[in-house]
Design a protein around this motif. Structure first.
Motif, PDB file in Angstrom:
ATOM      1  N   GLN A 104      55.004  56.343  83.530  1.00 59.49           N
ATOM      2  CA  GLN A 104      55.621  55.478  82.521  1.00 59.49           C
ATOM      3  C   GLN A 104      55.184  54.026  82.658  1.00 59.49           C
ATOM      4  N   ALA A 127      54.860  62.977  77.883  1.00 62.61           N
ATOM      5  CA  ALA A 127      54.796  61.827  76.976  1.00 62.61           C
ATOM      6  C   ALA A 127      53.488  61.065  77.159  1.00 62.61           C
ATOM      7  N   ASP A 171      50.788  60.505  74.182  1.00 58.87           N
ATOM      8  CA  ASP A 171      50.569  59.159  73.651  1.00 58.87           C
ATOM      9  C   ASP A 171      49.253  58.530  74.088  1.00 58.87           C
TER      10      ASP A 171
END
Length: 361
Positions: A138, A191, A195
């Motif tokens: 992240q 994710a 992305d």
């Protein structure tokens, strides 16, 4: 904090002719290779020794071969091999089926060494930053943006984490290190895979907290000059540069580990190689483990390959190719990898390489 980046390779070193020792027989064969830049310092050392070190020559160079290697790029090496312009290539990405089918001689991919990618940071007073596997993808996706984020704080209860934005430094050039990093992040975080995804030159988040710098030395200089920065470096570069702030990453087994020889080898010990052989009959060694499960495995570690034809070498050239491979996978050669910042291949992988190399003719 003082970090001192060093230049890794100069342009003058990117093409190397490693001549045989003075007085070598005029009839000695000559092999040419081209390809990846990442393993160049190690390959250059091995090839120079094969040509000039009397002990190595006597044990592994029965033909007196001269080996020339031009470090350009993995793609350039693959193209040169397909075109028949070289005797072998080096590639950080190996070779895909469509490319291999472009030559009737067949191609065998042999892992030769490996390297880890380190996450380097600049946080005053934080000597052993621990990054959970739910956190560091992240950070590079731009969704965790502060050093005092609760998840980072929970993993580092005694660290003086600043109330400060995280500045992420990434490569501006297409790079193996970026490919290895993003392949791992994509493997462990859905994710990130959606992305950003795996790429040598991905589309990073477009905001002021992401700095784009060329090569290892550019990234290192930006991290060193930016309090609160984090970025990625080839571990060999970071080690030779004396970089001290390297993050401990939580691996699949839940342990926090740093990149080093043992954790790198642990990451390679259970690489899931394909069961089906290549058309040549050789074992297919084109594989990586993007999220190794071993307790002590450093998770961002990947192999690099030498590519050889399966057929078409004759006489002294065939002997020279076999000698070259034998030396590269010997204890004498592999034992030098750690000092130059590479990961020695574990014995279980080297045994597979010996088996695959036996098919070459």
């Amino acid at each position: 904090m003082k970090q001192t980046p060093i230049p890794f390779l100069t342009a003058a070193l990117l093409a190397l002719a490693l001549g045989a020792a003075p007085g070598a027989a005029a009839a000695a064969p000559r092999l040419s290779g081209a390809g990846a830049i990442f393993p160049f310092p190690l390959y250059a050392t091995w090839l120079r020794q094969l040509a000039r070190d009397p002990t190595i020559r006597n044990a592994y160079n029965s033909t007196g071969v001269r080996v020339d290697y031009a470090a350009e790029s993995s793609d350039a090496g693959v193209r040169a091999l397909i075109a028949g312009d070289v005797d072998f290539a080096a590639s950080d990405r190996s070779i895909d089926d469509d490319e291999a089918e472009e030559t009737e001689r067949g191609i065998i991919a042999l892992p030769m060494t490996a390297g880890s990618v380190a996450l380097a940071y600049n946080l005053r007073g934080v000597g052993a930053l621990r990054l959970p596997r739910a956190v560091y993808p992240q950070i590079f996706a731009g969704t965790i943006t502060r050093w005092d984020d609760p998840q980072i704080a929970a993993a580092n209860p005694d660290a003086p984490l600043p109330e400060q934005d995280i500045v992420v430094v990434v490569r501006a050039d297409a790079a193996r290190a970026t490919d290895v990093l993003t392949a791992h992040l994509s493997a462990i975080d859905a994710a990130f895979r959606r992305d950003i995804g795996r790429s040598r030159a991905p589309e990073w988040p477009q905001n002021a907290r992401f700095l784009h710098e060329p090569k290892n030395d550019g990234v290192a200089a930006a991290i060193a000059g930016t309090p609160g920065a984090i970025g990625y470096l080839d571990h060999g570069y970071a080690r030779l540069a004396g970089w001290t702030q390297i993050a401990l990453l939580e691996n699949k087994a839940g342990r926090y580990v740093a990149p080093d020889l043992e954790t790198g080898m642990a990451a390679l010990a259970d690489v899931p190689f394909p069961d089906a052989p290549l058309p040549s009959g050789a074992p297919d060694l084109r594989a990586q483990d993007r999220d190794p499960a071993a307790d002590n495995a450093y998770p961002i570690t990947a192999m690099t390959w030498m590519l050889f034809y399966a057929t078409g070498y004759t006489g002294a050239r065939l002997t020279a190719v076999r000698d070259l491979i034998d030396y590269c996978i010997s204890d004498a050669a592999q034992g030098q990898a750690p000092a130059l910042g590479y990961v020695r291949l574990p014995d279980v992988v080297l045994e597979r390489v010996r088996e695959a190399a036996g098919v070459i003719q």
